[in-house]
Design a protein around this motif. Structure first.
Motif, PDB file in Angstrom:
ATOM      1  N   ASP A  93     -41.143  17.373  13.475  1.00 21.21           N
ATOM      2  CA  ASP A  93     -40.357  18.273  12.628  1.00 21.21           C
ATOM      3  C   ASP A  93     -41.225  19.432  12.135  1.00 21.21           C
ATOM      4  OD1 ASP A  93     -37.948  19.065  11.468  1.00 21.21           O
ATOM      5  OD2 ASP A  93     -38.389  18.078   9.566  1.00 21.21           O
ATOM      6  N   HIS A 123     -40.999  22.691   9.103  1.00 14.03           N
ATOM      7  CA  HIS A 123     -40.293  23.439   8.055  1.00 14.03           C
ATOM      8  C   HIS A 123     -41.157  24.608   7.599  1.00 14.03           C
ATOM      9  CE1 HIS A 123     -36.595  21.168   7.171  1.00 14.03           C
ATOM     10  NE2 HIS A 123     -37.276  20.130   7.636  1.00 14.03           N
ATOM     11  N   HIS A 127     -38.609  13.371   7.829  1.00 13.22           N
ATOM     12  CA  HIS A 127     -37.697  13.723   8.924  1.00 13.22           C
ATOM     13  C   HIS A 127     -38.284  13.290  10.271  1.00 13.22           C
ATOM     14  CE1 HIS A 127     -35.633  17.048   6.322  1.00 13.22           C
ATOM     15  NE2 HIS A 127     -35.515  15.830   5.826  1.00 13.22           N
TER      16      HIS A 127
HETATM   17 ZN   LIG Z   1     -36.605  18.539   8.736  1.00 10.94          ZN
END
Ligand SMILES: [Zn+2]
Length: 162
Positions: free
Chosen positions: A13, A15, A47
């Motif tokens: 993941d 961000h 995540h």
């Molecule tokens: Zn995420």
């Protein structure tokens, strides 16, 4: 243990960072001048772990289970999403053996927060702490991670189908 009963899964993941804070990683609020941006609480590590569990059990991915178009997932606590995904995995007959994770962040220093992050994840997964590994790397000052634009996380999970 029958080796055919083992399942392995990977999660990744990314961000983006924006001025703000605190920085939520692995269910822990780390004092920092930047925070991660996302529809949920943007917990990049949780995540990646959620996707590794769903991947190992072939149950889809976090975006399918918790669509970012759904109002209920806005600012949602990722610990809750991880717990729900772990419950689905368990319902499908899988038992988690261990997870190994990497956080990619130029700053802040993750080592100081590793114990708290490991405990939080172990508790959410109802797993012994010795089965939860959290490592961290910088971006060596290059690329979006190294320039402090984003934080990434990876996780690999091993499951056993009873
Ligand atoms: Zn995420």
């Amino acid at each position: 243990m029958n080796p055919h009963s083992l399942r392995i899964g990977i999660g990744h993941d990314t961000h983006r960072l924006q001025p703000g804070g605190p920085l939520r990683i692995g269910g822990v609020d780390i004092p920092f001048a930047y925070e991660l941006v996302g529809h949920s609480d943007a917990d990049v590590l949780l995540h990646a772990i959620t996707d590794a569990l769903l991947g190992a059990s072939a149950l889809g991915d976090i975006g399918e289970l918790f669509p970012n178009t759904a109002a209920e997932n806005h600012n949602r606590d990722s610990i809750e999403m991880l717990s729900l995904a772990a419950a689905e995995v368990s319902k499908a007959g899988f038992q988690l053996i261990n997870i190994d994770c990497i956080i990619f962040a130029q700053k802040p220093k993750m080592l100081d927060h590793r114990a708290a992050i490991t405990s939080t994840i172990a508790e959410a997964l109802k797993l012994e702490k010795s089965r939860v590994s959290v490592k961290a790397k910088t971006g060596e000052s290059v690329g979006p991670v190294g320039k402090g634009l984003s934080i990434e996380a990876q996780c690999i999970a091993l499951l056993y189908q009873a």
